[in-house]
Design a protein around this motif. Structure first.
Motif, PDB file in Angstrom:
ATOM      1  N   LEU B 240       0.806  -1.228   0.000  1.00  0.00           N
ATOM      2  CA  LEU B 240       0.000   0.000   0.000  1.00  0.00           C
ATOM      3  C   LEU B 240       0.841   1.280   0.000  1.00  0.00           C
ATOM      4  N   ILE B 241       2.133   1.165   0.235  1.00  0.00           N
ATOM      5  CA  ILE B 241       2.987   2.376   0.196  1.00  0.00           C
ATOM      6  C   ILE B 241       2.819   3.066  -1.160  1.00  0.00           C
ATOM      7  N   ASP B 242       2.668   2.256  -2.217  1.00  0.00           N
ATOM      8  CA  ASP B 242       2.551   2.811  -3.575  1.00  0.00           C
ATOM      9  C   ASP B 242       1.096   2.917  -4.033  1.00  0.00           C
ATOM     10  N   ASP B 243       0.148   2.936  -3.104  1.00  0.00           N
ATOM     11  CA  ASP B 243      -1.275   3.028  -3.463  1.00  0.00           C
ATOM     12  C   ASP B 243      -1.525   4.305  -4.265  1.00  0.00           C
ATOM     13  N   GLU B 244      -2.532   4.227  -5.150  1.00  0.00           N
ATOM     14  CA  GLU B 244      -2.835   5.407  -5.997  1.00  0.00           C
ATOM     15  C   GLU B 244      -3.319   6.592  -5.159  1.00  0.00           C
ATOM     16  N   HIS B 245      -3.854   6.322  -3.964  1.00  0.00           N
ATOM     17  CA  HIS B 245      -4.295   7.405  -3.072  1.00  0.00           C
ATOM     18  C   HIS B 245      -3.192   7.667  -2.046  1.00  0.00           C
ATOM     19  N   GLU B 246      -2.709   8.921  -2.037  1.00  0.00           N
ATOM     20  CA  GLU B 246      -1.580   9.257  -1.163  1.00  0.00           C
ATOM     21  C   GLU B 246      -1.892   8.997   0.314  1.00  0.00           C
ATOM     22  N   ALA B 247      -3.166   9.280   0.700  1.00  0.00           N
ATOM     23  CA  ALA B 247      -3.544   9.109   2.110  1.00  0.00           C
ATOM     24  C   ALA B 247      -3.429   7.643   2.539  1.00  0.00           C
ATOM     25  N   VAL B 248      -3.686   6.727   1.625  1.00  0.00           N
ATOM     26  CA  VAL B 248      -3.565   5.290   1.942  1.00  0.00           C
ATOM     27  C   VAL B 248      -2.090   4.959   2.190  1.00  0.00           C
TER      28      VAL B 248
END
Lengths: 119, 321
Positions: B240-248
């Motif tokens: 999830l570090i590279d999730d498309e949503h920065e907050a995630v």
């Protein structure tokens, strides 16, 4: 072993719940409902333990605790507070608390901590 | 210019207005008198019945039945007062004292009143019912709270989700996780706190929610996974570090500080070298990891990272050559 305990909280329910539990174990309880009353009572001395709320109108429990420690008073203090974040706990111990209990609390577990503090 | 109304009409209007004002004053005085009488009655009831409720919190097993019989023998207004007092005190305590207060509230007949309030038209009453169901946990409370978590009022839904935190049943955990969704209308802090309260019971479901299609659910689950030490959450958090949503990604990095896994290091290093606030968060997470895993990454940040990122990693300032 019974002790003389000062219980400070601006919430009457909590004050009474703590008082009745500690009294049932044979301790002598005196209650106060704000920080300045607490400091006044605390500096009179003769307490085995002080159970102190942190968030109170006017003088907070942390202020009371700092004032006590600045006077060289080493009475064991148990902070009883709704603030359970790590930084709050750090601030409590930094001010000189011996124990930190978060609300909602177990009166039975608090009694065990008081008993341990009295030694 | 229109002519003035006749004096008789003006007199009638004046009289009617005066009558309305007098009636309003009488209504106000009556309302205050009733409220004062009600308050005085409450004070009297409190002085008489509060010791009974407090006594219950310290009652031994062989004393509690007699005490509950005393509650059942009270008049209806007295029982209502006892139920309210016990319910208020329940917010402050856990353990044995809380169990005793629940028994007192039950003996006072509070539970049927709370259950009836679930269907009330007033959202404030439904929200109060949701809170009471969480505190009293009577039979059927979980199903009622699940229904209230879908209430048309967002305030009621919020209180219901908070109350579900007291239940560790898988259905309760699933409902709280669903409340993390972006369009739930429930603050993420409320649902996340409820999951933290559910603790270990929520662990596996929180881990599974890290792969949820809704970004709000992923963000909330990522934040909570570290706080409750969700088993097996390290690898999905690293993804999830590279999730498309920065907050995630930010939530995942915070949790990885508490739940470090080695496979997160490459993504953390890449994020740190990209700089900005995400880079600083990645650097902080790397700095919290065992040195054996992070030494090379921290050295790379020391050589190529932005000043803020180096500071976040706890590295010394670069000295001028």
């Amino acid at each position: 072993m019974s002790g003389r305990i000062l219980v400070v909280d601006d919430d009457r329910d909590i004050r009474d719940l703590v008082a009745i539990k500690l009294e049932s174990a044979g301790h002598e309880i005196v209650t106060r409902e704000d920080g300045s009353q607490a400091l006044e009572a605390a500096v009179e001395g003769g307490w085995d333990v002080i159970v102190l709320d942190v968030m109170m109108p006017g003088m907070s429990g942390i202020d009371v605790l700092r004032a006590l420690r600045d006077r060289g008073d080493e009475t064991p203090v148990i902070l009883l507070t709704a603030r359970g974040q790590e930084k709050d706990i750090e601030a409590g111990f930094a001010a000189g608390a011996d124990q930190y209990v978060t609300k909602p609390f177990s009166p039975r577990a608090l009694l065990a901590r008081v008993t341990a503090a009295i030694g | 210019m229109s002519p003035l109304p006749a004096p008789a009409v003006l007199q009638a209007v004046l009289l009617a207005t005066s009558a309305v004002v007098v009636l309003m004053l009488i209504a106000l005085i009556a309302q205050r008198t009733l409220r004062r009488r009600h308050d005085r009655r409450d004070v009297r009831l409190d002085a008489r019945l509060r010791p009974l409720v407090l006594e219950a919190t310290i009652a031994e097993d062989d004393e509690i039945d007699a005490l509950l019989d005393r509650v059942r023998a009270l008049s209806a207004p007295e029982r209502a007062h006892v139920g309210r007092s016990a319910s208020l005190m329940l917010r402050d305590v856990t353990g044995e004292a809380a169990d005793r207060l629940r028994a007192v509230a039950d003996a006072s007949g509070l539970v049927p009143r709370v259950i009836a309030a679930v269907a009330d038209r007033d959202p404030v009453r439904r929200a109060d019912a949701a809170e009471a169901l969480g505190l009293l946990a009577p039979a059927g409370a979980l199903e009622l709270l699940q229904a209230l978590a879908d209430d048309r009022s967002p305030e009621v839904r919020t209180v219901a989700v908070r109350a579900l935190g007291a239940f560790d049943d898988p259905a309760a955990v699933d409902r709280v996780i669903a409340a993390l969704a972006l369009d739930s209308g429930i603050p993420i802090s409320v649902a996340a706190s409820a999951l933290v309260q559910q603790g270990a019971a929520a662990g596996e479901r929180v881990r599974d929610a890290l792969d949820h299609p809704d970004a709000g659910v992923r963000r909330g689950a990522a934040r909570v996974a570290g706080l409750i030490q969700a088993p097996g959450a390290g690898a999905p958090l690293a993804r999830l570090i590279d999730d498309e949503h920065e907050a995630v990604g930010a939530a995942a990095m915070r949790s990885l500080e508490r739940l470090p896994v080695r496979e997160a290091v490459p993504s953390l290093l890449a994020t740190a070298l990209a700089g900005g606030s995400a880079g600083e968060a990645a650097a902080r997470t790397l700095a919290a990891m065992p040195a054996a895993w992070s030494a090379d990454a921290l050295a790379a940040i020391g050589a190529k990272g932005e000043p803020g990122v180096r500071r976040a990693a706890g590295l010394p300032r670069r000295t001028a050559a």
